[in-house]
Design a protein around this motif. Structure first.
Motif: not given
Length: 356
Positions: A135-137, A179-183
């Motif tokens: 996911i881009d985030g 980007h997977d960690d952005r949330v």
């Protein structure tokens, strides 16, 4: 005589205009062509009644999120009319396993046609490995936004992406990208530690949208390397192959990949890696392979996403990204280096092809 009650749509538009103009009501009023005081009353009313369109948004989520992204996928490939049908039932019992490896789809900016082409070409593969940045985030990024991308669209596109892989390959393994960690980073940055802990209790112990999207897909597995009591979600080992989404980049071809190999070699005992002979690296959005030292192969797996808007601004830099993927085979966990192949999509057009 009381003023007429404003419609939900009028309130929502007023609220959005103020957000678009950095919270400055006067600027938003000028954009709307309305006197500032009149607009200010509308905006204050919007803040009081915001729950009304929040309810509408929740009711419309299926259309604005999953179904909207499904239509994007359908328009691109001319099929996939139903929701997730279940995991691929085919299972190989052979000692030789065929892997298909790709990374950085950055949903909802994925190259849908290329993903479907991989599924069409590689339908006999035993294992698909997704190398992070599923996911881009974009919606929660701290960087300047060049367009509005709702989190529902990002999540739904990723859910469809993994649904297609789950339906097509017996085993789907995934590592994590930055980007997977952005949330999670966004949540931890904005909330107190106690509030974060409360949310973790309510969500079952994680903020991972990728895990949430794939939890009902039994053949999709998140993998990572465990060292010193910590899960390194960006790094995994299968047999003698290392899969990495190390956050390393360079404008010099191969330099980032060599640095990753150097770090792995320096730290393999510290983090407990088994003997390895090949490393697959994502994150760089580059595609290529070369031998290294006496017995190692270093491979960049390309990407499966459109060129981001920020890469086309006047602040030029970097190198053009390469869209593609890699395949290889292992026999009892030993990589047959003669089977490693890279495939490029650049310069090819699949927009009129419907997968079968």
């Amino acid at each position: 005589m009381p003023p007429p009650r404003r419609t939900t749509e009028q309130l929502k538009r007023a609220f959005e205009l103020v957000e678009e103009h950095g919270g400055v009501v006067a600027d938003a009023a000028r954009a709307a062509g309305v006197p500032t005081e009149t607009f200010r009353h509308t905006y204050n009313d919007a803040k009081r009644r915001r729950h009304e369109w929040d309810i509408i948004s929740r009711e419309a989520r299926a259309e604005s999120g999953y179904e909207a992204e499904r239509k994007v996928w359908d328009a691109a490939i001319g099929k996939v009319k139903d929701r997730y049908k279940g995991p691929c039932a085919r299972e190989s019992s052979d000692e030789r396993k065929r892997f298909v490896v790709f990374g950085d789809p950055h949903c909802p900016f994925q190259e849908t046609e290329f993903i479907e082409e991989i599924i069409r070409r590689e339908k006999g593969a035993d294992v698909a490995v997704v190398m992070g940045d599923s996911i881009d985030g974009y919606s929660v990024s701290r960087y300047v936004a060049y367009e509005r991308v709702p989190i529902e669209s990002e999540y739904s596109a990723m859910e469809i992406f993994y649904g297609r892989l789950s339906e097509s390959f017996p085993r789907v393994k995934r590592i994590r990208g930055n980007h997977d960690d952005r949330v999670e980073k966004n949540i931890r940055d904005r909330l107190s530690m106690d509030a974060v802990q409360a949310l973790l209790i309510m969500t079952g112990g994680h903020f991972d949208l990728v895990t949430k999207a794939t939890m009902d897909m039994p053949n999709v597995e998140g993998i990572g390397h465990r060292a010193h009591g910590k899960q390194l979600g960006w790094l995994a080992q299968i047999g003698d192959a290392i899969f990495s989404h190390a956050e390393k980049f360079s404008i010099t071809p191969g330099a980032a990949l060599r640095k990753v190999e150097e770090w792995l070699s320096d730290n393999e005992r510290i983090i407990g890696l088994e003997p390895w002979s090949v490393v697959f690296q994502a994150h760089t959005h580059q595609l290529g392979m070369f031998p290294w030292h006496a017995s190692k192969w270093l491979i960049e797996v390309g990407c499966l996403c459109k060129t981001p808007g920020y890469a086309l601004t006047a602040r030029i830099g970097g190198r053009p990204q390469r869209r593609g993927y890699v395949t290889f085979e292992q026999v009892n966990g030993v990589t047959d280096t003669n089977t490693i192949r890279i495939y490029s999509f650049d310069g090819q057009d699949f927009t009129t092809r419907a997968s079968s």
